[in-house]
Design a protein around this motif. Structure first.
Motif, PDB file in Angstrom:
ATOM      1  N   ARG A  53       1.052   4.527  -2.594  1.00 15.08           N
ATOM      2  CA  ARG A  53       0.657   5.843  -2.094  1.00 15.08           C
ATOM      3  C   ARG A  53       1.843   6.789  -1.963  1.00 15.08           C
ATOM      4  O   ARG A  53       1.667   7.969  -1.640  1.00 15.08           O
ATOM      5  CB  ARG A  53      -0.041   5.699  -0.740  1.00 15.08           C
ATOM      6  CG  ARG A  53      -1.352   4.923  -0.809  1.00 15.08           C
ATOM      7  CD  ARG A  53      -2.112   5.052   0.479  1.00 15.08           C
ATOM      8  NE  ARG A  53      -2.448   6.437   0.754  1.00 15.08           N
ATOM      9  CZ  ARG A  53      -2.762   6.904   1.965  1.00 15.08           C
ATOM     10  NH1 ARG A  53      -2.740   6.094   3.007  1.00 15.08           N
ATOM     11  NH2 ARG A  53      -3.067   8.168   2.148  1.00 15.08           N
ATOM     12  N   ARG A  57      -5.436  13.563   1.007  1.00 10.93           N
ATOM     13  CA  ARG A  57      -5.827  12.878  -0.211  1.00 10.93           C
ATOM     14  C   ARG A  57      -5.252  11.473  -0.153  1.00 10.93           C
ATOM     15  O   ARG A  57      -4.153  11.280   0.350  1.00 10.93           O
ATOM     16  CB  ARG A  57      -5.242  13.639  -1.418  1.00 10.93           C
ATOM     17  CG  ARG A  57      -6.146  13.723  -2.619  1.00 10.93           C
ATOM     18  CD  ARG A  57      -5.608  14.639  -3.716  1.00 10.93           C
ATOM     19  NE  ARG A  57      -4.187  14.535  -3.967  1.00 10.93           N
ATOM     20  CZ  ARG A  57      -3.373  15.585  -4.071  1.00 10.93           C
ATOM     21  NH1 ARG A  57      -3.825  16.795  -3.903  1.00 10.93           N
ATOM     22  NH2 ARG A  57      -2.088  15.416  -4.325  1.00 10.93           N
ATOM     23  N   TYR A  58      -5.954  10.498  -0.683  1.00  6.20           N
ATOM     24  CA  TYR A  58      -5.454   9.127  -0.616  1.00  6.20           C
ATOM     25  C   TYR A  58      -4.242   8.956  -1.532  1.00  6.20           C
ATOM     26  O   TYR A  58      -3.221   8.397  -1.143  1.00  6.20           O
ATOM     27  CB  TYR A  58      -6.550   8.129  -1.001  1.00  6.20           C
ATOM     28  CG  TYR A  58      -6.122   6.689  -0.805  1.00  6.20           C
ATOM     29  CD1 TYR A  58      -6.241   6.072   0.441  1.00  6.20           C
ATOM     30  CD2 TYR A  58      -5.573   5.954  -1.850  1.00  6.20           C
ATOM     31  CE1 TYR A  58      -5.817   4.764   0.642  1.00  6.20           C
ATOM     32  CE2 TYR A  58      -5.151   4.643  -1.659  1.00  6.20           C
ATOM     33  CZ  TYR A  58      -5.281   4.046  -0.413  1.00  6.20           C
ATOM     34  OH  TYR A  58      -4.855   2.755  -0.219  1.00  6.20           O
ATOM     35  N   ASP A  59      -4.350   9.420  -2.781  1.00  5.14           N
ATOM     36  CA  ASP A  59      -3.281   9.257  -3.756  1.00  5.14           C
ATOM     37  C   ASP A  59      -2.441  10.526  -3.854  1.00  5.14           C
ATOM     38  O   ASP A  59      -2.956  11.640  -3.756  1.00  5.14           O
ATOM     39  CB  ASP A  59      -3.855   8.951  -5.148  1.00  5.14           C
ATOM     40  CG  ASP A  59      -4.379   7.528  -5.269  1.00  5.14           C
ATOM     41  OD1 ASP A  59      -3.708   6.614  -4.765  1.00  5.14           O
ATOM     42  OD2 ASP A  59      -5.454   7.338  -5.862  1.00  5.14           O
ATOM     43  N   HIS A  97      -0.861   8.811   6.510  1.00  3.68           N
ATOM     44  CA  HIS A  97      -2.071   9.579   6.766  1.00  3.68           C
ATOM     45  C   HIS A  97      -1.948  10.917   6.042  1.00  3.68           C
ATOM     46  O   HIS A  97      -1.015  11.683   6.283  1.00  3.68           O
ATOM     47  CB  HIS A  97      -2.247   9.809   8.274  1.00  3.68           C
ATOM     48  CG  HIS A  97      -3.499  10.552   8.626  1.00  3.68           C
ATOM     49  ND1 HIS A  97      -4.748  10.022   8.461  1.00  3.68           N
ATOM     50  CD2 HIS A  97      -3.674  11.796   9.147  1.00  3.68           C
ATOM     51  CE1 HIS A  97      -5.661  10.902   8.852  1.00  3.68           C
ATOM     52  NE2 HIS A  97      -5.025  11.976   9.271  1.00  3.68           N
ATOM     53  N   TRP A 121     -10.317   1.862   2.397  1.00  4.72           N
ATOM     54  CA  TRP A 121      -9.946   1.477   1.035  1.00  4.72           C
ATOM     55  C   TRP A 121     -10.036  -0.036   0.851  1.00  4.72           C
ATOM     56  O   TRP A 121     -10.546  -0.509  -0.172  1.00  4.72           O
ATOM     57  CB  TRP A 121      -8.535   1.967   0.731  1.00  4.72           C
ATOM     58  CG  TRP A 121      -8.090   1.705  -0.668  1.00  4.72           C
ATOM     59  CD1 TRP A 121      -7.106   0.859  -1.075  1.00  4.72           C
ATOM     60  CD2 TRP A 121      -8.639   2.280  -1.869  1.00  4.72           C
ATOM     61  NE1 TRP A 121      -6.988   0.867  -2.443  1.00  4.72           N
ATOM     62  CE2 TRP A 121      -7.915   1.725  -2.952  1.00  4.72           C
ATOM     63  CE3 TRP A 121      -9.651   3.189  -2.133  1.00  4.72           C
ATOM     64  CZ2 TRP A 121      -8.173   2.074  -4.280  1.00  4.72           C
ATOM     65  CZ3 TRP A 121      -9.912   3.537  -3.450  1.00  4.72           C
ATOM     66  CH2 TRP A 121      -9.193   2.992  -4.502  1.00  4.72           C
ATOM     67  N   SER A 129       2.345  13.679   3.277  1.00  2.82           N
ATOM     68  CA  SER A 129       1.858  13.073   4.517  1.00  2.82           C
ATOM     69  C   SER A 129       1.658  14.114   5.611  1.00  2.82           C
ATOM     70  O   SER A 129       2.459  15.036   5.758  1.00  2.82           O
ATOM     71  CB  SER A 129       2.853  12.028   5.024  1.00  2.82           C
ATOM     72  OG  SER A 129       2.873  10.906   4.195  1.00  2.82           O
ATOM     73  N   ASP A 141       0.831  -1.205   0.000  1.00  3.70           N
ATOM     74  CA  ASP A 141       0.000   0.000   0.000  1.00  3.70           C
ATOM     75  C   ASP A 141       0.860   1.247   0.000  1.00  3.70           C
ATOM     76  O   ASP A 141       0.575   2.220  -0.711  1.00  3.70           O
ATOM     77  CB  ASP A 141      -0.944   0.003   1.203  1.00  3.70           C
ATOM     78  CG  ASP A 141      -2.118  -0.929   1.033  1.00  3.70           C
ATOM     79  OD1 ASP A 141      -2.313  -1.431  -0.098  1.00  3.70           O
ATOM     80  OD2 ASP A 141      -2.844  -1.167   2.016  1.00  3.70           O
ATOM     81  N   ARG A 175     -10.051  -0.779   7.415  1.00  4.93           N
ATOM     82  CA  ARG A 175      -9.548   0.207   6.464  1.00  4.93           C
ATOM     83  C   ARG A 175     -10.595   0.485   5.401  1.00  4.93           C
ATOM     84  O   ARG A 175     -11.109  -0.438   4.770  1.00  4.93           O
ATOM     85  CB  ARG A 175      -8.257  -0.293   5.792  1.00  4.93           C
ATOM     86  CG  ARG A 175      -7.158  -0.600   6.801  1.00  4.93           C
ATOM     87  CD  ARG A 175      -6.040  -1.423   6.163  1.00  4.93           C
ATOM     88  NE  ARG A 175      -5.075  -1.834   7.167  1.00  4.93           N
ATOM     89  CZ  ARG A 175      -3.966  -1.151   7.448  1.00  4.93           C
ATOM     90  NH1 ARG A 175      -3.702  -0.041   6.759  1.00  4.93           N
ATOM     91  NH2 ARG A 175      -3.152  -1.560   8.385  1.00  4.93           N
TER      92      ARG A 175
END
Length: 544
Positions: free
Chosen positions: A332, A421-423, A418, A529, A427, A328, A527
């Motif tokens: 990311r 935005r996810y992508d 964290h 996602w 951080s 993951d 999670r």
């Protein structure tokens, strides 16, 4: 040293550039010198992908695992990168492909299949971001056409994680991404490019040296200062250049003397912003991206040795293959154009407190191999950072490689990020955890956080609260409480102090929920996602 013009392949021929500041970006050259205005400037910091281009170079050979994630087309390897933070001299001996090149790959068609699919699927409105999307899609198209595969819609979404669109919406763009494989194929002929690149390489000394005036920083007489760009191809050349560089010192009151600043340059994914956004003086540049000995990945002594100049995309792919818990984070960690340009060595040596690489590698007890001249020394990563943006490198020393011990089969590893935005986002905090039980007790534990202090560092109090204790909810809650003794984070635009501490505590709690001895929860239960992916899988299978 003799200076040479920058020579690279573009629009069917070798072009050359000179008398431009060495920090001129590829985007600036395209729009202002070559008048190729298809490539756009959006954010000018590698975030939006509007400026995405593809850089091609000669493949290093099958023995180089660091080429695994590049797109291979015959003797060439292709990578999508952001033109807005790529310095022009780094293109010497390479090829630059832009949106203007695509139609030449499909001479019997009005448009390249990638472009035609965007048109057919109504995947463009204002069109500003479209050339960047097209070039990212072209990289995906070339990869999958080359190996005869067809990507899933989710894989295509990952390929586009570094491209932002503000008006079209991603559904029709992903429709176009699938549609392009249904159209008559178009392929790049690599041989003319490869022949040109071989000719440039044969005529390039070691190191390649380019000098150009920099009017932004005049010398003591008020004239445009001459800055130099060095690109060694051998490790010994790099070591000699750096060892001979004098320690930087200011000139005297008359403006005489002093020593020139020499800045090590890898992917420019951070240094590019120093000059784009902060207008900083980086002095002369010493580029490590062409040093073959720094681009290897090898399995050694039960672990991985990753060269300092290995692109992030390749380094994290190798790490995730060896340690699946890092997958993951591998997706990311920025977007594909940044991962293909930036390097793992640069990410670690730069020492940003919010860098995503250091926490996970620190949890795995990674070590750095540092070199000056021909001498090397080994240093644990958790001892490398001395303060905000300060590290333990000595004058003339550079990062040679990263040694990552592979965890014991019983070690539970987790890498967390964290962000808003996810992508493809910076951080607010990131975390690496590794824990192994000896029977019912914690025999080994490493917890490292980024974004919680001036440097990435281990949570010593939280580790002490767990080590030797029974692996239990009580021990985990004690470790959560101990985080307040380990860190006093700042509040900034990304997150407040309270939010960071709360998230750090919650990450430990989630690790417990997923790894507790009785009734551990599956990722789909903890999670968002993972839950969405599981729901999508069930829907596609038709299961009730």
């Amino acid at each position: 040293m003799d200076t040479q013009a920058i020579r690279f392949f573009h629009r069917g021929a070798v072009v050359q550039a000179q008398d431009l500041p060495i920090t001129t970006t590829v985007l600036q050259w395209l729009r202002e010198q070559a008048r190729c205005t298809g490539t756009k400037e959006g954010c000018a910091e590698g975030d939006c992908g509007a400026c995405t281009v593809v850089v091609a170079e000669l493949a290093r050979g099958a023995e180089s695992a660091a080429d695994a994630r590049a797109v291979h087309v015959g003797p060439l390897r292709l990578r999508p990168v952001n033109a807005c933070i790529r310095y022009l001299p780094t293109l010497h001996g390479k090829a630059l492909l832009t949106v203007e090149d695509l139609q030449t790959m499909a001479p019997e068609q009005a448009l390249h299949p990638v472009q035609q699919a965007m048109l057919d699927c109504h995947a463009s409105q204002c069109g500003f971001c479209t050339p960047g999307f097209v070039m990212s899609l072209y990289a995906s198209y070339a990869r999958h056409h080359g190996d005869g595969s067809r990507p899933t819609r989710q894989q295509l979404a990952h390929d586009l994680a570094g491209n932002l669109c503000r008006c079209t919406g991603y559904r029709p763009i992903l429709d176009a991404a699938q549609r392009m494989f249904e159209l008559p194929p178009a392929r790049l002929d690599p041989e003319p490019i490869a022949a040109a690149l071989r000719a440039i390489a044969a005529d390039t000394p070691d190191p390649f040296t380019h000098a150009a005036p920099n009017p932004a920083f005049p010398d003591a007489q008020g004239r445009a200062r001459i800055d130099r760009f060095f690109a060694p191809r051998r490790l010994a050349t790099l070591a000699a250049l750096l060892a001979e560089a004098p320690t930087e010192r200011p000139p005297d009151e008359a403006g005489a003397g002093g020593a020139r600043k020499l800045t090590l340059l890898a992917g420019a994914t951070d240094i590019g912003l120093w000059t784009n956004k902060q207008f900083r003086d980086v002095g002369d540049l010493l580029y490590v991206g062409d040093v073959a000995e720094l681009t290897g990945i090898a399995h050694e002594n039960g672990g991985l040795r990753i060269g300092a100049a290995v692109p992030l995309e390749d380094a994290w792919a190798a790490l995730a293959q060896a340690v699946p818990a890092l997958r993951d984070m591998a997706q990311r960690f920025a977007g594909p154009p940044v991962r293909h340009a930036g390097t793992l060595g640069g990410n670690l040596a730069n020492g940003s407190p919010i860098g995503d690489g250091a926490p996970a590698l620190m949890a795995l007890d990674a070590a750095l191999v540092l070199q000056r001249g021909s001498a090397q020394r080994r240093m644990p990563l958790d001892a490398f950072y001395l303060g905000y943006m300060r590290n333990a490198l000595r004058p003339g020393e550079f990062l040679h490689s990263i040694e990552v011990p592979l965890p014991h089969a019983a070690t539970r590893v987790c890498a967390e990020k964290h962000s808003k935005r996810y992508d493809s986002d910076i951080s607010a905090l990131s975390c690496g955890l590794a824990l192994r039980l000896d029977g019912a007790r914690v025999g080994h534990v490493r917890i490292a956080f980024g974004g919680m202090a001036a440097v990435v560092r281990r949570a010593a109090h939280a580790e002490a609260a767990l080590h030797g204790q029974r692996w239990s909810e009580a021990a985990v809650r004690a470790a959560m409480d101990a985080l307040a003794d380990d860190f006093q984070p700042l509040s900034d635009l990304r997150a407040s102090q309270d939010h960071r501490l709360r998230v750090a505590r919650n990450l430990l709690w989630r690790f417990w929920l997923e790894n507790r001895p009785e009734a551990p929860l599956a990722p789909a239960q903890t999670r968002v996602w993972a839950g969405l992916q599981e729901s999508s899988r069930i829907a596609e299978s038709g299961a009730p």
